[in-house]
Motif scaffolding. Structure first.
Motif, mmCIF file in Angstrom:
data_model
loop_
_atom_site.group_PDB
_atom_site.id
_atom_site.type_symbol
_atom_site.label_atom_id
_atom_site.label_comp_id
_atom_site.label_asym_id
_atom_site.label_seq_id
_atom_site.Cartn_x
_atom_site.Cartn_y
_atom_site.Cartn_z
ATOM 1 N N SER A 19 0.828 -1.219 0.000
ATOM 2 C CA SER A 19 0.000 0.000 0.000
ATOM 3 C C SER A 19 0.857 1.262 0.000
ATOM 4 O O SER A 19 0.379 2.337 -0.360
ATOM 5 C CB SER A 19 -0.897 0.025 1.240
ATOM 6 N N PHE A 21 1.384 2.825 2.463
ATOM 7 C CA PHE A 21 0.741 3.664 3.483
ATOM 8 C C PHE A 21 1.313 3.249 4.832
ATOM 9 O O PHE A 21 0.957 2.214 5.386
ATOM 10 C CB PHE A 21 -0.777 3.460 3.434
ATOM 11 N N VAL A 23 2.026 3.413 8.776
ATOM 12 C CA VAL A 23 1.290 3.808 9.990
ATOM 13 C C VAL A 23 2.137 3.470 11.215
ATOM 14 O O VAL A 23 2.773 2.403 11.268
ATOM 15 C CB VAL A 23 -0.064 3.052 10.082
ATOM 16 N N ASN A 39 2.408 -0.862 11.013
ATOM 17 C CA ASN A 39 1.724 -1.852 10.179
ATOM 18 C C ASN A 39 2.739 -2.793 9.542
ATOM 19 O O ASN A 39 3.851 -2.394 9.177
ATOM 20 C CB ASN A 39 0.794 -1.199 9.144
ATOM 21 N N GLU A 41 2.677 -5.470 6.548
ATOM 22 C CA GLU A 41 1.878 -6.022 5.442
ATOM 23 C C GLU A 41 2.383 -7.399 5.042
ATOM 24 O O GLU A 41 3.446 -7.856 5.476
ATOM 25 C CB GLU A 41 1.907 -5.044 4.268
ATOM 26 N N THR A 48 -2.238 -8.912 6.682
ATOM 27 C CA THR A 48 -1.638 -7.652 7.138
ATOM 28 C C THR A 48 -2.072 -7.314 8.559
ATOM 29 O O THR A 48 -3.234 -7.505 8.925
ATOM 30 C CB THR A 48 -2.049 -6.515 6.173
ATOM 31 N N CYS A 50 -2.378 -4.202 11.341
ATOM 32 C CA CYS A 50 -2.390 -2.741 11.493
ATOM 33 C C CYS A 50 -1.498 -2.327 12.666
ATOM 34 O O CYS A 50 -1.327 -3.091 13.635
ATOM 35 C CB CYS A 50 -3.799 -2.246 11.786
ATOM 36 N N ALA A 51 -1.007 -1.103 12.586
ATOM 37 C CA ALA A 51 -0.114 -0.566 13.619
ATOM 38 C C ALA A 51 -0.761 -0.590 15.006
ATOM 39 O O ALA A 51 -0.110 -0.925 16.003
ATOM 40 C CB ALA A 51 0.269 0.866 13.251
ATOM 41 N N GLU A 52 -2.039 -0.236 15.073
ATOM 42 C CA GLU A 52 -2.710 -0.151 16.374
ATOM 43 C C GLU A 52 -2.779 -1.522 17.031
ATOM 44 O O GLU A 52 -2.540 -1.674 18.233
ATOM 45 C CB GLU A 52 -4.146 0.382 16.210
ATOM 46 N N PRO A 81 -8.215 7.869 10.805
ATOM 47 C CA PRO A 81 -8.714 7.206 12.018
ATOM 48 C C PRO A 81 -8.439 5.709 11.970
ATOM 49 O O PRO A 81 -8.210 5.150 10.890
ATOM 50 C CB PRO A 81 -10.218 7.476 11.962
ATOM 51 N N PRO A 82 -8.470 5.027 13.119
ATOM 52 C CA PRO A 82 -8.273 3.569 13.138
ATOM 53 C C PRO A 82 -9.371 2.859 12.351
ATOM 54 O O PRO A 82 -10.529 3.287 12.367
ATOM 55 C CB PRO A 82 -8.376 3.208 14.623
ATOM 56 N N CYS A 83 -9.009 1.755 11.691
ATOM 57 C CA CYS A 83 -10.005 0.983 10.939
ATOM 58 C C CYS A 83 -10.959 0.278 11.908
ATOM 59 O O CYS A 83 -10.721 0.235 13.124
ATOM 60 C CB CYS A 83 -9.306 -0.037 10.036
ATOM 61 N N CYS A 86 -9.460 -2.465 14.137
ATOM 62 C CA CYS A 86 -8.670 -1.932 15.260
ATOM 63 C C CYS A 86 -9.580 -1.346 16.330
ATOM 64 O O CYS A 86 -9.315 -1.485 17.527
ATOM 65 C CB CYS A 86 -7.679 -0.889 14.761
HETATM 66 N N1 THU Z 1 -3.616 0.423 8.537
HETATM 67 C C1 THU Z 1 -3.203 0.551 9.834
HETATM 68 O O1 THU Z 1 -2.058 0.241 10.174
HETATM 69 N N2 THU Z 1 -4.108 1.010 10.724
HETATM 70 C C2 THU Z 1 -5.392 1.336 10.438
HETATM 71 O O2 THU Z 1 -6.170 1.616 11.342
HETATM 72 C C3 THU Z 1 -5.817 1.416 9.045
HETATM 73 C C4 THU Z 1 -4.944 0.728 8.080
HETATM 74 C C5 THU Z 1 -2.649 -0.098 7.559
HETATM 75 C C6 THU Z 1 -3.001 -1.453 7.002
HETATM 76 C C7 THU Z 1 -2.306 -1.426 5.662
HETATM 77 O O3 THU Z 1 -0.971 -1.832 5.849
HETATM 78 C C8 THU Z 1 -2.312 0.047 5.261
HETATM 79 O O4 THU Z 1 -2.592 0.771 6.448
HETATM 80 C C9 THU Z 1 -3.322 0.401 4.194
HETATM 81 O O5 THU Z 1 -4.584 -0.028 4.543
#
Ligand code: THU
Length: 128
Positions: A19, A21, A23, A39, A41, A48, A50-52, A81-83, A86
């Motif tokens: 991604s 992206f 975090v 995060n 992946e 994957t 997530c960081a949280e 914001p957190p997904c 998370c």
């Molecule tokens: N991601 C997080 O680490 N935390 C979230 O709350 C949302 C998404 C990460 C997962 C993935 O590696 C990337 O962001 C894109 O979705």
């Protein structure tokens, strides 16, 4: 270092080749300890982390089950914001008054209560 700065530092370790992206997250436990995560992946995308959830899981695996504050750092122009997944994990260990600080690009920050992010959680008290 502030909690936000620790989340920003943790972001540097993010493994996000798919991604791009990155975090970072820092959580403050009820007794004032700090745990961080990023995060991680996977080529099988659904694996994957997530960081949280990495930060919370690190803390819980060291015996911490209550949190005071959570900071999340990304490079998004609007702090991300957190997904939902998370938030559900946070619901297990966070009271509604836990502060969630979102840090985006250009030092843009916003602060929210966990209750604001997940107002009607499914948690332990929902079970029979
Ligand atoms: N991601 C997080 O680490 N935390 C979230 O709350 C949302 C998404 C990460 C997962 C993935 O590696 C990337 O962001 C894109 O979705």
């Amino acid at each position: 270092m502030t909690l936000q700065q620790q989340a920003r530092q943790a972001q540097r370790a993010a493994y996000a080749p798919y991604s791009h992206f990155k975090v970072g997250c820092a959580v403050e436990t009820a007794d004032g300890e700090i745990y961080t995560g990023c995060n991680v992946e996977n080529a099988s995308y659904g694996a994957t982390l997530c960081a949280e959830r990495v930060a919370i899981t690190k803390a819980v695996s060291d015996g911490h089950r209550k949190f005071r504050r959570i900071a999340v750092a990304t490079d998004a122009p609007n702090p991300a914001p957190p997904c939902g997944q998370c938030r559900q994990v946070m619901a297990e260990f966070c009271d509604p008054d836990v502060e969630v600080i979102l840090c985006g690009a250009n030092e843009i920050e916003s602060s929210h209560s966990f209750g604001e992010l997940l107002p009607f959680p499914f948690n332990q008290s929902s079970l029979l």
